[in-house]
Write an enzyme that holds these catalytic residues in place. Sequence first.
Site, PDB file in Angstrom:
ATOM      1  N   LYS A  85       3.624  -6.956  11.908  1.00 22.00           N
ATOM      2  CA  LYS A  85       2.790  -7.271  10.736  1.00 22.00           C
ATOM      3  C   LYS A  85       3.027  -8.713  10.275  1.00 22.00           C
ATOM      4  CE  LYS A  85       1.479  -5.163   6.411  1.00 22.00           C
ATOM      5  NZ  LYS A  85       1.055  -3.877   5.882  1.00 22.00           N
TER       6      LYS A  85
ATOM      7  N   ARG B 160      -1.878   5.386  13.456  1.00 21.42           N
ATOM      8  CA  ARG B 160      -0.876   4.979  14.454  1.00 21.42           C
ATOM      9  C   ARG B 160      -1.465   5.150  15.844  1.00 21.42           C
ATOM     10  NH1 ARG B 160       2.575   3.972  11.086  1.00 21.42           N
ATOM     11  NH2 ARG B 160       3.600   5.370   9.659  1.00 21.42           N
TER      12      ARG B 160
ATOM     13  N   ARG C 165       0.841  -1.196   0.000  1.00 14.29           N
ATOM     14  CA  ARG C 165       0.000   0.000   0.000  1.00 14.29           C
ATOM     15  C   ARG C 165       0.878   1.248   0.000  1.00 14.29           C
ATOM     16  NH1 ARG C 165      -3.044   0.654   4.672  1.00 14.29           N
ATOM     17  NH2 ARG C 165      -4.338   2.178   3.637  1.00 14.29           N
TER      18      ARG C 165
HETATM   19  C1  BTN Z   1       0.484  -3.832   2.318  1.00  9.73           C
HETATM   20  O1  BTN Z   1       1.222  -2.865   2.050  1.00  9.73           O
HETATM   21  O2  BTN Z   1       0.222  -4.123   3.472  1.00  9.73           O
HETATM   22  C2  BTN Z   1      -0.122  -4.664   1.207  1.00  9.73           C
HETATM   23  C3  BTN Z   1       0.817  -5.731   0.749  1.00  9.73           C
HETATM   24  C4  BTN Z   1       0.232  -6.622  -0.328  1.00  9.73           C
HETATM   25  C5  BTN Z   1       1.258  -7.592  -0.873  1.00  9.73           C
HETATM   26  C6  BTN Z   1       0.657  -8.591  -1.819  1.00  9.73           C
HETATM   27  S1  BTN Z   1       1.752  -9.913  -2.207  1.00  9.73           S
HETATM   28  C7  BTN Z   1       0.668 -10.485  -3.445  1.00  9.73           C
HETATM   29  C8  BTN Z   1       0.126  -9.249  -4.139  1.00  9.73           C
HETATM   30  N1  BTN Z   1       1.001  -8.834  -5.216  1.00  9.73           N
HETATM   31  C9  BTN Z   1       1.565  -7.652  -4.963  1.00  9.73           C
HETATM   32  O3  BTN Z   1       2.375  -7.097  -5.711  1.00  9.73           O
HETATM   33  N2  BTN Z   1       1.154  -7.181  -3.790  1.00  9.73           N
HETATM   34  C10 BTN Z   1       0.194  -8.065  -3.165  1.00  9.73           C
END
Ligand code: BTN
Length: 319
Positions: free
Chosen positions: A181, A314, A117
Amino acid sequence: MSILQLLRLLADGRFHSGEELGTALGISRSAVWKRLQQLSAEHVLALHKVRGKGYRLEQPLSLLSVGELSARLPSLTLWVEDCVDSTNAMALKKLAEPAVALPFAILAESQSAGRGRRGRHWVSPYGQSLYLSYAIRVERAAQLQALSLVVGLAVRRALQSFGVSNVGLKWPNDLLVSGCKIAGILLELSGDPADVCHVVIGIGINANLLDANGIDQAWTSVQRVTGCPVDRNALAAVLLEQLDCVLAEHREHGFAAFHEEWEAGHLWQGCEVRLTSGVHEIDGRVLGVTLDGALRLLVDGVERTYSGGELTLRLRHDS
Ligand code: BTN
């Protein structure tokens, strides 16, 4: 034979001689050693080299199997890739192809440009975590309401069924264990949200990750929490089953059907928080979430709601 096939040969965690690996790859024994050093650094994999025995990974890799996944999910169209830039990017490309069957899932052993994100990078070493994208068709704008929160519940349920009992949600869709996380969700939309559109639900779960470079926040993994490696095919299958189940219920009854479960799993319910949107900061107390999935905050005695992809929440240090 690709360099990643070297990892496939070593995935069982047993010793393999340099000669055996060299023959399989069609390269010399010293080239095997060089490639292994490169692979182990790139994917942060602990490798043992013992004279007279050869090489072995400190921990076996639970690799994805399209056969196993299709046997458990026979009606799902699915692709299992070795290495992609991003499973979300690949899913968005597939959606542009004519007559692609929906829903579909894409899983990969590793991602070279995993997306998180707010433009962040999602660190995606080979064979250790789960990188999965699930593409769905959305007929009505109402189906988008609180969709990412509902996906968070599917991930939470899947993690709970693998022994991660203390996993909580952080609005809008982070999953944390003891402040670290364990999984993240990134939804990407293609088409017109006011009309028929498609959503790619990207999910990353730290499954058997024990060590990693470049993760810029406190993290944990299923293996760190439970103390044993998880079968990544089983985890992916349960996750896809849960996704299917919550999405069907969400289509029919909306977020109202999940509201109570979501707030019960929300880690910061009732906590004093700081919400950041660009340069703006808002301090307030978390009251919960609305049926649209917006965050309800009590700010200076007045209830306000907030939604949007660029918001960061936060805990306030003084709370
Ligand atoms: C975040 O920032 O918390 C979201 C992360 C999401 C990662 C997943 S891995 C599978 C899918 N492909 C990506 O490029 N991103 C999501």
